[in-house]
Design a protein around this motif. Structure first.
Motif, PDB file in Angstrom:
ATOM      1  N   LEU A 153       0.825  -1.205   0.000  1.00  0.00           N
ATOM      2  CA  LEU A 153       0.000   0.000   0.000  1.00  0.00           C
ATOM      3  C   LEU A 153       0.859   1.255   0.000  1.00  0.00           C
ATOM      4  O   LEU A 153       0.530   2.251  -0.659  1.00  0.00           O
ATOM      5  N   ILE A 156       2.122   1.744  -3.521  1.00  0.00           N
ATOM      6  CA  ILE A 156       0.997   2.175  -4.362  1.00  0.00           C
ATOM      7  C   ILE A 156       0.710   3.660  -4.145  1.00  0.00           C
ATOM      8  O   ILE A 156       0.429   4.410  -5.076  1.00  0.00           O
ATOM      9  N   SER A 157       0.800   4.090  -2.880  1.00  0.00           N
ATOM     10  CA  SER A 157       0.503   5.487  -2.556  1.00  0.00           C
ATOM     11  C   SER A 157       1.491   6.442  -3.212  1.00  0.00           C
ATOM     12  O   SER A 157       1.191   7.622  -3.392  1.00  0.00           O
ATOM     13  N   ASN A 162       1.607  -2.192 -10.365  1.00  0.00           N
ATOM     14  CA  ASN A 162       1.739  -3.555  -9.842  1.00  0.00           C
ATOM     15  C   ASN A 162       3.110  -4.135 -10.204  1.00  0.00           C
ATOM     16  O   ASN A 162       3.736  -4.833  -9.399  1.00  0.00           O
ATOM     17  N   LYS A 177      -1.458  -8.447  -6.823  1.00  0.00           N
ATOM     18  CA  LYS A 177      -2.907  -8.334  -7.005  1.00  0.00           C
ATOM     19  C   LYS A 177      -3.656  -8.979  -5.839  1.00  0.00           C
ATOM     20  O   LYS A 177      -4.673  -8.451  -5.376  1.00  0.00           O
ATOM     21  N   LEU A 180      -3.517  -6.682  -2.910  1.00  0.00           N
ATOM     22  CA  LEU A 180      -4.429  -5.552  -3.102  1.00  0.00           C
ATOM     23  C   LEU A 180      -5.879  -5.952  -2.828  1.00  0.00           C
ATOM     24  O   LEU A 180      -6.631  -5.198  -2.202  1.00  0.00           O
ATOM     25  N   PHE A 184      -8.208  -4.174  -0.103  1.00  0.00           N
ATOM     26  CA  PHE A 184      -9.513  -3.588  -0.426  1.00  0.00           C
ATOM     27  C   PHE A 184     -10.592  -4.152   0.508  1.00  0.00           C
ATOM     28  O   PHE A 184     -11.457  -3.412   1.004  1.00  0.00           O
ATOM     29  N   ASP A 191     -11.102   0.326  -4.794  1.00  0.00           N
ATOM     30  CA  ASP A 191     -10.004   0.605  -5.713  1.00  0.00           C
ATOM     31  C   ASP A 191      -8.780   1.136  -4.973  1.00  0.00           C
ATOM     32  O   ASP A 191      -8.829   1.404  -3.771  1.00  0.00           O
ATOM     33  N   ARG A 192      -7.693   1.304  -5.708  1.00  0.00           N
ATOM     34  CA  ARG A 192      -6.415   1.710  -5.139  1.00  0.00           C
ATOM     35  C   ARG A 192      -6.476   3.109  -4.527  1.00  0.00           C
ATOM     36  O   ARG A 192      -5.972   3.343  -3.435  1.00  0.00           O
TER      37      ARG A 192
END
Length: 211
Positions: A153, A156-157, A162, A177, A180, A184, A191-192
């Motif tokens: 996370l 991703i931030s 991916n 995936k 994630l 979620f 979503d992301r």
């Protein structure tokens, strides 16, 4: 049979006022105490149905008193009556086993009804306290995410794809995936972007942190 009641508060004037509310055939105030240690002794001596107690007291706070009462006298119901409705006060008391939690501005009739409900084992909460508990239940907690999920996370931030995450953490894109999807589900988002937003709102991620 009247409900046997003990009043616990470190202010004598408060105890006197509460005693006046419960002076009739439906209740019997069998004892009073000015702190937690005294309350434990009075409970052991009088075997009440309900302990009506403040939270912030000298020598032993209300949450600790509730915990010890659960061990010493598990059949006794504990009803908290205090001026504090923040999560720092509410959550420990509820977690330790308080039957109910009311504020000191509770009207006389409602307080009497609450003691009767507590004696029956029913949970009684003031509206503001119920709100605190609801927010706590709904709020995602930091410990629900694993260390690896937090790493994913965090990357991703900062805009990582991916593939970037997989390369950085030496895992496959399929594993990313999967992480994630778990994130979620745990944060209750789809979503992301929403996951990152919730993570910042709840303190899971902090701006400027390396993750």
């Amino acid at each position: 049979m009247p409900i046997r009641l003990i009043i616990v508060d470190d202010h004598p004037v408060v105890r006197d006022g509460l005693r006046g509310i419960f002076t009739d055939d439906e209740f019997e105030v069998v004892g009073e105490a000015g702190d937690g240690f005294e309350a434990l002794a009075v409970v052991q001596r009088t075997n009440p149905d309900v302990v009506l107690t403040d939270l912030r007291m000298p020598k032993m706070n209300g949450a600790e008193l509730i915990r010890r009462l659960r061990e010493q006298s598990p059949d006794v119901r504990v009803l908290v009556l205090t001026t504090f409705d923040n999560d720092v006060d509410v959550l420990p008391a509820i977690e330790e086993g308080a039957t109910g939690y009311l504020l000191k501005d509770t009207p006389r009739a409602e307080l009497r009804s609450a003691v009767q409900a507590a004696a029956r084992g029913e949970t009684v909460l003031s509206p503001s306290v119920a709100g605190v508990l609801t927010q706590k239940i709904r709020a995602p907690q930091q410990q629900v995410l694993s260390r690896r999920e937090l790493e994913v996370l965090s990357l991703i931030s900062r805009g990582a794809t991916n593939r970037d995450v997989a390369r950085k953490l030496f895992i496959t894109e399929a594993t990313v995936k999967t992480h994630l999807l778990h994130i979620f589900a745990k944060l209750e988002v789809n979503d992301r972007a929403a996951a990152v937003a919730v993570a910042y709102e709840t303190g899971l991620l902090r701006p400027g942190a390396d993750g």
